[in-house]
Scaffold this active site. Structure first.
Site, mmCIF file in Angstrom:
data_model
loop_
_atom_site.group_PDB
_atom_site.id
_atom_site.type_symbol
_atom_site.label_atom_id
_atom_site.label_comp_id
_atom_site.label_asym_id
_atom_site.label_seq_id
_atom_site.Cartn_x
_atom_site.Cartn_y
_atom_site.Cartn_z
ATOM 1 N N HIS A 144 17.619 31.446 29.373
ATOM 2 C CA HIS A 144 17.110 32.609 30.112
ATOM 3 C C HIS A 144 17.963 32.855 31.354
ATOM 4 O O HIS A 144 17.572 32.502 32.475
ATOM 5 C CB HIS A 144 15.650 32.381 30.519
ATOM 6 C CG HIS A 144 14.710 32.499 29.366
ATOM 7 N ND1 HIS A 144 14.200 33.701 28.938
ATOM 8 C CD2 HIS A 144 14.222 31.558 28.527
ATOM 9 C CE1 HIS A 144 13.420 33.505 27.881
ATOM 10 N NE2 HIS A 144 13.417 32.209 27.610
ATOM 11 N N CYS A 159 17.180 34.289 24.316
ATOM 12 C CA CYS A 159 16.243 33.381 23.660
ATOM 13 C C CYS A 159 15.813 33.928 22.296
ATOM 14 O O CYS A 159 16.572 33.833 21.348
ATOM 15 C CB CYS A 159 15.065 33.093 24.585
ATOM 16 S SG CYS A 159 14.328 31.501 24.242
ATOM 17 N N GLU A 172 18.424 35.410 33.010
ATOM 18 C CA GLU A 172 17.852 36.357 33.990
ATOM 19 C C GLU A 172 17.302 35.649 35.236
ATOM 20 O O GLU A 172 17.259 36.236 36.314
ATOM 21 C CB GLU A 172 16.760 37.220 33.337
ATOM 22 C CG GLU A 172 15.462 36.511 32.920
ATOM 23 C CD GLU A 172 15.506 35.921 31.523
ATOM 24 O OE1 GLU A 172 16.609 35.592 31.037
ATOM 25 O OE2 GLU A 172 14.416 35.764 30.914
HETATM 26 N N1 GLN Z 1 9.592 32.043 20.273
HETATM 27 C C1 GLN Z 1 10.903 31.490 20.373
HETATM 28 C C2 GLN Z 1 10.874 29.980 20.522
HETATM 29 O O1 GLN Z 1 9.856 29.433 20.811
HETATM 30 C C3 GLN Z 1 11.670 32.118 21.522
HETATM 31 C C4 GLN Z 1 11.095 31.812 22.869
HETATM 32 C C5 GLN Z 1 11.622 32.682 23.950
HETATM 33 O O2 GLN Z 1 12.170 33.757 23.682
HETATM 34 N N2 GLN Z 1 11.433 32.302 25.178
HETATM 35 O O3 GLN Z 1 11.860 29.300 20.346
#
Ligand code: GLN
Length: 530
Positions: free
Chosen positions: A507, A382, A509
């Site tokens: 994500h 992300c 994970e």
């Molecule tokens: N802050 C970034 C976004 O909002 C990444 C978010 C994250 O890593 N979950 O896109």
């Protein structure tokens, strides 16, 4: 709203006393694992007394990671334990917070649904809780409900009352109450002290619940008289008072539970004497306690340095990948706020996890830059993808390339909020949450690593890669190797120099299991070995 009596369906309520955080979630998940091993279809739910509507806005430094379900619910990390232990994919209905139910009760009141009645915690909130439990239980043989906090907490009283009333709704014989207590060891007198546990069981009785089983958590193995004493003072039969000292790994707990009196309690309760088939758990534990000849170190470039829970699923996914590859994984915490190339050099691989806000971002960009330059294995999750894109664009000469999350006025907004979404930034309205499909470029490293052409992963983010900068991103060493099915959103990037440098907007994970590592994590460990 009268609910139908559900026949034959069984409910297990797990409450806690003395302290929170002594392993109620692991106990609940392990009971579920034993029931699965006996062949039951198990469902599970966490009830939290917070007035929050979901866990999305809770500070991860205080509460640990926000776990995201396939339907995009932002939940407590206990749902992650449940998914890993029970290999289920849970949804919003498995995470019940007071705030969400109260919001619903009040909305119903405004809509005139209570027919002029006084709306009260009992019975209106307690009914809403019981309805939420029945909804989450739907379709399973046995439904497990963990009540957050400890019994007696002011804010949790509605839940305790609701689960007591629940026995009236479905029949006491279909409810099993398990109380998890903590027994401290006093070093000076070298004694285990049962008084706090006795009091906690007294508190529970005071709310009208005599438990069917007690799980006694201790830091070290305790003598038998501890269980006897707790049995005597609580009225719970002695073989249903089960000692559970700290385990070397949490995945040992299903085996401990199965070997304890709880197994008989579960057999009696379900009317099923079948011995649980615990092969899965034996294999998982064996893989974990094995001494590995090979070791790799993974640098976790993080901003929350003092709480492992903040990155729980990422750490579990790394460990699972190590077990599967038969490698010991050393996790090296690299403080993103102070990190330099020296820190990155020391480890075999780098992982930049998700995050919100600008703190530590320069260190994360530096990690991605280092990995690109020196072909260090890298997994970006992300935010870890977004900093990699920034790093590549800067390498290509766009010195002020940035995400508008960190520099709203940058000319080279390589990560941004897409047109049509601007202005909604702080409403929560633009977070992309839950499962989304992605198609992977044929022949790409990610396609090979997944062994698939299209995948589904969970998301929790707001900003997207700006494909107007595709050329610069490529010049900086990255290729876009996965997108949303319509090609609009970048889902995966990877290096074009043959190294294991992979990042995803999702994500992964959350989908890793102790006996089923996620391919991207397995790929990282594999690359780190080489
Ligand atoms: N802050 C970034 C976004 O909002 C990444 C978010 C994250 O890593 N979950 O896109």
């Amino acid at each position: 709203m009268a609910s139908p009596v559900v026949k034959n369906q069984k409910y297990i309520f797990v409450t806690g006393g003395v302290l929170s955080g002594v392993g109620k979630g692991i106990s609940a998940a392990s009971i579920g694992a034993v029931l699965q091993a006996k062949g039951f279809n198990v469902s599970i739910q966490k009830c939290d007394p917070y007035l929050n509507v979901d866990a999305g806005l809770l500070n991860p430094a205080e509460h640990g990671e926000c776990f995201v379900t396939i339907d995009g619910a932002e939940t407590d990390l206990d749902l992650g334990h449940y998914e890993r232990f029970l290999d289920l994919e849970l949804t919003q209905k498995n995470a019940t917070l007071s705030g969400r139910l109260l919001q619903q009760v009040i909305a119903d009141e405004r809509a005139g649904k209570f027919g002029g009645k006084t709306v009260q915690l009992v019975p209106h909130l307690t009914n809403a809780i019981q309805d939420a439990i029945q909804l989450a239980a739907d379709g399973s043989d046995v439904h497990i409900v963990e009540i957050g906090g400890t019994v007696g907490d002011y804010e949790g009283l509605s839940f305790v009352e609701a689960i007591r009333e629940f026995a009236g709704r479905v029949g006491r014989e279909n409810c099993l109450y398990v109380h998890v207590v903590y027994v401290p060891f006093i070093g000076t007198s070298k004694e285990f002290k049962t008084k706090p546990a006795q009091n906690a069981l007294g508190d529970l009785r005071g709310f009208g619940i005599v438990p069917d089983a007690v799980i006694v958590r201790t830091d070290s193995p305790a003598p038998e008289n501890v269980a006897r004493k707790i049995s005597m003072f609580s009225g719970v039969r002695e073989d249903a008072v089960v000692m559970l000292p700290n385990a070397s790994t949490v995945f040992e707990v299903p085996l401990s539970i199965a070997a304890s009196g709880i197994n008989e309690v579960l057999s009696r309760f379900t009317g099923n004497e079948k011995k649980p088939n615990l092969n899965k758990w034996k294999k998982i534990v064996a893989a974990q306690i094995k001494k590995h000849n090979r070791k790799v170190s993974v640098g976790l470039v993080a901003k929350y340095m003092d709480n492992e829970d903040t990155y729980l699923s990422v750490l579990e996914a790394l460990k699972a990948a190590g077990w599967a590859e038969d490698v010991g994984v050393d996790i090296v915490w690299i403080n993103a706020e102070t990190a330099t190339d020296k820190d990155f050099k020391k480890v075999d691989a780098l992982l930049v996890p998700g995050g919100f806000g600008g703190r530590g971002v320069p260190g994360k960009i530096a990690a991605a830059t280092y990995a690109l330059k020196y072909k260090k294995p890298y997994l970006g999750i992300c935010l870890g993808l977004q900093v990699a894109v920034i790093a590549a664009a800067r390498r290509a000469g766009l010195k002020d390339a940035n995400s508008t999350e960190f520099d709203p006025d940058t000319e080279h907004n390589v990560v941004y909020i897409m047109d049509g979404q601007q202005g909604k930034e702080s409403t929560g309205g633009t977070l992309r949450l839950g499962n989304y499909d992605a198609k992977l470029a044929p022949g790409s490293l990610v396609a090979k690593t997944y062994g698939k052409k299209s995948i589904v992963e969970r998301h929790r983010h707001r900003y997207e890669v700006n494909q107007a900068f595709k050329e610069a991103i490529e010049k900086g060493g990255l290729v876009i190797s996965g997108t949303s099915p319509d090609g609009q959103l970048v889902e995966f990037i990877e290096s074009n120099n043959g190294s294991y440098f992979v990042a995803t907007q999702a994500h992964p994970e959350f989908k890793s299991r102790p006996n089923h590592p996620h391919p991207l994590f397995a790929g990282l460990i594999h690359a780190a070995l080489e």
